[in-house]
Write a protein that holds these residues in place. Structure first.
Motif, PDB file in Angstrom:
ATOM      1  N   ALA A  33      18.866  77.487  57.064  1.00 21.08           N
ATOM      2  CA  ALA A  33      19.314  76.220  57.650  1.00 21.08           C
ATOM      3  C   ALA A  33      20.091  76.543  58.913  1.00 21.08           C
ATOM      4  N   SER A  34      20.088  75.611  59.838  1.00 20.76           N
ATOM      5  CA  SER A  34      20.874  75.798  61.055  1.00 20.76           C
ATOM      6  C   SER A  34      22.357  75.688  60.719  1.00 20.76           C
ATOM      7  N   ARG A  35      23.188  76.240  61.565  1.00 22.65           N
ATOM      8  CA  ARG A  35      24.642  76.129  61.356  1.00 22.65           C
ATOM      9  C   ARG A  35      25.068  74.665  61.354  1.00 22.65           C
ATOM     10  N   GLU A  36      24.456  73.850  62.201  1.00 22.95           N
ATOM     11  CA  GLU A  36      24.806  72.434  62.246  1.00 22.95           C
ATOM     12  C   GLU A  36      24.492  71.759  60.908  1.00 22.95           C
ATOM     13  N   HIS A  37      23.332  72.059  60.334  1.00 18.44           N
ATOM     14  CA  HIS A  37      22.947  71.500  59.039  1.00 18.44           C
ATOM     15  C   HIS A  37      23.923  71.960  57.955  1.00 18.44           C
ATOM     16  N   THR A  38      24.279  73.229  57.990  1.00 17.44           N
ATOM     17  CA  THR A  38      25.202  73.786  57.008  1.00 17.44           C
ATOM     18  C   THR A  38      26.562  73.103  57.096  1.00 17.44           C
ATOM     19  N   ILE A  39      27.064  72.916  58.302  1.00 15.57           N
ATOM     20  CA  ILE A  39      28.362  72.256  58.490  1.00 15.57           C
ATOM     21  C   ILE A  39      28.284  70.803  58.032  1.00 15.57           C
ATOM     22  N   ARG A  40      27.237  70.121  58.426  1.00 12.89           N
ATOM     23  CA  ARG A  40      27.060  68.708  58.090  1.00 12.89           C
ATOM     24  C   ARG A  40      26.974  68.490  56.579  1.00 12.89           C
ATOM     25  N   ASN A  41      26.372  69.426  55.852  1.00 14.07           N
ATOM     26  CA  ASN A  41      26.181  69.284  54.406  1.00 14.07           C
ATOM     27  C   ASN A  41      27.250  69.983  53.578  1.00 14.07           C
ATOM     28  N   GLY A  42      28.301  70.442  54.210  1.00 16.52           N
ATOM     29  CA  GLY A  42      29.415  71.031  53.469  1.00 16.52           C
ATOM     30  C   GLY A  42      29.225  72.466  53.052  1.00 16.52           C
ATOM     31  N   GLY A  43      28.209  73.123  53.570  1.00 11.87           N
ATOM     32  CA  GLY A  43      27.991  74.527  53.246  1.00 11.87           C
ATOM     33  C   GLY A  43      26.507  74.869  53.172  1.00 11.87           C
ATOM     34  N   LEU A  44      26.243  76.150  52.983  1.00 18.25           N
ATOM     35  CA  LEU A  44      24.873  76.662  52.914  1.00 18.25           C
ATOM     36  C   LEU A  44      24.238  76.330  51.568  1.00 18.25           C
ATOM     37  N   GLU A  45      23.027  75.766  51.614  1.00 21.07           N
ATOM     38  CA  GLU A  45      22.313  75.382  50.399  1.00 21.07           C
ATOM     39  C   GLU A  45      21.036  76.186  50.163  1.00 21.07           C
ATOM     40  N   ARG A  46      20.549  76.915  51.173  1.00 17.31           N
ATOM     41  CA  ARG A  46      19.307  77.697  51.025  1.00 17.31           C
ATOM     42  C   ARG A  46      19.441  79.019  51.746  1.00 17.31           C
ATOM     43  N   ALA A  47      19.012  80.098  51.086  1.00 20.43           N
ATOM     44  CA  ALA A  47      19.023  81.425  51.688  1.00 20.43           C
ATOM     45  C   ALA A  47      18.018  82.301  50.943  1.00 20.43           C
ATOM     46  N   VAL A  48      17.644  83.388  51.586  1.00 18.90           N
ATOM     47  CA  VAL A  48      16.820  84.412  50.940  1.00 18.90           C
ATOM     48  C   VAL A  48      17.576  85.720  51.087  1.00 18.90           C
ATOM     49  N   ALA A  49      17.840  86.356  49.953  1.00 20.88           N
ATOM     50  CA  ALA A  49      18.643  87.579  49.924  1.00 20.88           C
ATOM     51  C   ALA A  49      17.769  88.792  49.609  1.00 20.88           C
ATOM     52  N   LEU A  50      18.169  89.933  50.144  1.00 22.63           N
ATOM     53  CA  LEU A  50      17.603  91.221  49.756  1.00 22.63           C
ATOM     54  C   LEU A  50      18.759  92.017  49.168  1.00 22.63           C
ATOM     55  N   ALA A  51      18.720  92.213  47.862  1.00 15.22           N
ATOM     56  CA  ALA A  51      19.777  92.932  47.162  1.00 15.22           C
ATOM     57  C   ALA A  51      19.141  93.871  46.150  1.00 15.22           C
ATOM     58  N   GLU A  52      19.562  95.113  46.187  1.00 10.89           N
ATOM     59  CA  GLU A  52      19.046  96.112  45.247  1.00 10.89           C
ATOM     60  C   GLU A  52      17.518  96.126  45.213  1.00 10.89           C
ATOM     61  N   ARG A  53      16.931  96.080  46.419  1.00  8.49           N
ATOM     62  CA  ARG A  53      15.476  96.151  46.619  1.00  8.49           C
ATOM     63  C   ARG A  53      14.718  94.981  45.978  1.00  8.49           C
ATOM     64  N   THR A  54      15.414  93.856  45.791  1.00 10.38           N
ATOM     65  CA  THR A  54      14.812  92.656  45.227  1.00 10.38           C
ATOM     66  C   THR A  54      15.042  91.502  46.191  1.00 10.38           C
ATOM     67  N   VAL A  55      13.982  90.756  46.500  1.00  9.18           N
ATOM     68  CA  VAL A  55      14.091  89.578  47.358  1.00  9.18           C
ATOM     69  C   VAL A  55      14.266  88.368  46.443  1.00  9.18           C
ATOM     70  N   ILE A  56      15.335  87.594  46.713  1.00 11.37           N
ATOM     71  CA  ILE A  56      15.677  86.465  45.865  1.00 11.37           C
ATOM     72  C   ILE A  56      15.848  85.212  46.712  1.00 11.37           C
ATOM     73  N   ASP A  57      15.156  84.146  46.320  1.00 13.37           N
ATOM     74  CA  ASP A  57      15.345  82.840  46.950  1.00 13.37           C
ATOM     75  C   ASP A  57      16.531  82.183  46.263  1.00 13.37           C
ATOM     76  N   LEU A  58      17.501  81.743  47.053  1.00 12.95           N
ATOM     77  CA  LEU A  58      18.682  81.059  46.535  1.00 12.95           C
ATOM     78  C   LEU A  58      18.651  79.618  47.016  1.00 12.95           C
ATOM     79  N   SER A  59      18.752  78.669  46.097  1.00 12.12           N
ATOM     80  CA  SER A  59      18.781  77.267  46.495  1.00 12.12           C
ATOM     81  C   SER A  59      19.787  76.517  45.622  1.00 12.12           C
ATOM     82  N   PHE A  60      20.594  75.699  46.286  1.00  3.22           N
ATOM     83  CA  PHE A  60      21.577  74.886  45.579  1.00  3.22           C
ATOM     84  C   PHE A  60      20.938  73.545  45.282  1.00  3.22           C
ATOM     85  N   GLU A  61      20.755  73.267  43.986  1.00  3.14           N
ATOM     86  CA  GLU A  61      20.075  72.043  43.552  1.00  3.14           C
ATOM     87  C   GLU A  61      20.787  71.456  42.347  1.00  3.14           C
ATOM     88  N   GLY A  62      21.060  70.182  42.398  1.00  2.04           N
ATOM     89  CA  GLY A  62      21.640  69.506  41.247  1.00  2.04           C
ATOM     90  C   GLY A  62      22.968  70.072  40.786  1.00  2.04           C
TER      91      GLY A  62
END
Length: 90
Positions: A33-62
């Protein structure tokens, strides 16, 4: 990934995003998400992480974070490819 199991029950604030990026198990974190979207919505709601050689989709829902493994035994290239796929699906 313990650091991802302790995410707050709300979107991530800028400081939390930076602490997550700095964690020793985290290789990369791509915000979907753009920084503007993140600020407008009170924080980051979607990201994709690479941790310990694993790709993880992170989404804030409900009011909770959902984690979906996209790839295992992955590198930075896989991470970028998976993040782009997530953007295409939106």
């Amino acid at each position: 990934m313990e650091m991802l199991d302790s995410l707050p029950s709300r979107p991530l604030k800028r400081g939390e995003i930076e602490r997550l990026r700095a964690h020793e198990a985290m290789t990369q974190l791509i915000e979907l998400a753009s920084r503007e979207h993140t600020i407008r919505n009170g924080g980051l709601e979607r990201a994709v992480a690479l941790a310990e050689r694993t790709v993880i989709d992170l989404s804030f829902e409900g009011g909770a974070w959902k984690q979906t493994v996209l790839a295992r035994d992955a590198d930075a290239q896989h991470h970028i490819e998976e993040a782009l796929k997530q953007l295409e699906q939106r």
